[in-house]
Scaffold this motif. Structure first.
Motif, short mmCIF file in Angstrom:
data_model
loop_
_atom_site.label_atom_id
_atom_site.label_comp_id
_atom_site.label_asym_id
_atom_site.label_seq_id
_atom_site.Cartn_x
_atom_site.Cartn_y
_atom_site.Cartn_z
N MET A 10 14.04 30.12 -60.01
CA MET A 10 12.75 30.22 -60.69
C MET A 10 12.95 30.13 -62.20
O MET A 10 12.23 29.43 -62.88
CB MET A 10 12.05 31.53 -60.32
CG MET A 10 11.50 31.54 -58.90
SD MET A 10 10.88 33.14 -58.37
CE MET A 10 9.71 33.54 -59.64
N LYS A 11 13.97 30.83 -62.70
CA LYS A 11 14.23 30.78 -64.14
C LYS A 11 14.65 29.37 -64.55
O LYS A 11 14.22 28.88 -65.58
CB LYS A 11 15.30 31.80 -64.51
CG LYS A 11 14.82 33.22 -64.44
CD LYS A 11 15.91 34.18 -64.81
CE LYS A 11 15.43 35.61 -64.66
NZ LYS A 11 16.51 36.57 -64.89
N HIS A 13 13.82 26.60 -63.11
CA HIS A 13 12.62 25.75 -63.06
C HIS A 13 11.77 25.98 -64.30
O HIS A 13 11.28 25.03 -64.89
CB HIS A 13 11.83 26.04 -61.79
CG HIS A 13 10.59 25.21 -61.68
ND1 HIS A 13 10.64 23.87 -61.35
CD2 HIS A 13 9.29 25.50 -61.90
CE1 HIS A 13 9.41 23.38 -61.36
NE2 HIS A 13 8.58 24.35 -61.68
N GLU A 14 11.61 27.24 -64.69
CA GLU A 14 10.82 27.53 -65.89
C GLU A 14 11.47 26.94 -67.13
O GLU A 14 10.79 26.36 -67.99
CB GLU A 14 10.65 29.05 -66.04
CG GLU A 14 9.76 29.65 -64.96
CD GLU A 14 9.83 31.15 -64.90
OE1 GLU A 14 10.64 31.77 -65.64
OE2 GLU A 14 9.09 31.73 -64.09
N LEU A 15 12.79 27.06 -67.25
CA LEU A 15 13.50 26.46 -68.38
C LEU A 15 13.37 24.94 -68.37
O LEU A 15 13.21 24.31 -69.41
CB LEU A 15 14.98 26.86 -68.35
CG LEU A 15 15.30 28.30 -68.72
CD1 LEU A 15 16.75 28.61 -68.40
CD2 LEU A 15 15.01 28.55 -70.19
N MET A 17 10.91 23.20 -67.11
CA MET A 17 9.55 22.86 -67.53
C MET A 17 9.43 22.94 -69.05
O MET A 17 8.83 22.07 -69.68
CB MET A 17 8.53 23.81 -66.88
CG MET A 17 8.35 23.59 -65.39
SD MET A 17 7.61 22.01 -64.98
CE MET A 17 5.97 22.19 -65.62
N GLU A 18 10.01 23.97 -69.64
CA GLU A 18 9.98 24.10 -71.10
C GLU A 18 10.72 22.93 -71.76
O GLU A 18 10.27 22.40 -72.77
CB GLU A 18 10.60 25.42 -71.53
CG GLU A 18 9.70 26.61 -71.27
CD GLU A 18 10.31 27.92 -71.76
OE1 GLU A 18 11.15 27.89 -72.69
OE2 GLU A 18 9.92 28.97 -71.22
N GLU A 42 16.67 20.74 -64.29
CA GLU A 42 17.14 21.86 -63.46
C GLU A 42 18.61 21.69 -63.11
O GLU A 42 19.39 22.65 -63.13
CB GLU A 42 16.33 21.98 -62.17
CG GLU A 42 14.97 22.59 -62.35
CD GLU A 42 14.16 22.61 -61.06
OE1 GLU A 42 14.51 21.91 -60.09
OE2 GLU A 42 13.16 23.34 -61.03
#
Length: 140
Positions: A10-11, A13-15, A17-18, A42
């Motif tokens: 999840m982290k 994926h969030e990174l 996206m950023e 990713e």
């Protein structure tokens, strides 16, 4: 509850996206869909050491994702068999140049193995080139 591996993904994926939106906002975007770019980022993020962070994520005009950290530059390309990575430590890169034409920009890395050209969006060429030069200087 989530297991640790799921939380890490999840982290990542969030990174990723950023990283994707950072590249868009700084005109460092190329020919790749959001979904594929995020998956590529990713994969790169999963390769990073715990003390590395994304200093410059960008996408080439031919749809390859790149990330520069204080230790290295990593390029990820997706093909039908999965992901392929190429990386250079800053000690392998002797000089960083950039140039623009009317339609595109190019980052030129002089490495110990020869010259590497990375085509990127014309609008982000100077920004990316200067950021890479700064990372190279700081790595000494």
């Amino acid at each position: 509850m989530y297991d640790q591996e799921k939380i890490k993904k999840m982290k990542n994926h969030e990174l990723a996206m950023e990283a994707y939106y950072y590249s868009i906002n700084n005109k460092l975007i190329g020919g790749i869909s959001e979904k594929n770019a995020v998956k590529c980022f990713e994969q790169i993020i999963a390769m990073l050491n715990s003390d590395e962070r994304l200093n410059l994520p960008f996408i080439t005009v031919n749809g390859k994702c790149c990330v520069a950290t204080k230790k290295r530059l990593i390029k990820c390309s997706k093909n039908m068999f999965g992901y392929k990575f190429k990386e250079w430590n800053w000690s392998q890169i002797t000089n960083v140049f950039y140039k623009t034409t009317l339609t595109a920009g190019t980052l030129i890395l002089n490495t110990v193995d020869g010259e590497v050209k990375i085509s990127i969006n014309r609008g982000g060429t100077e920004f990316a080139g200067e950021k890479l030069r700064k990372l190279k200087r700081e790595a000494k």
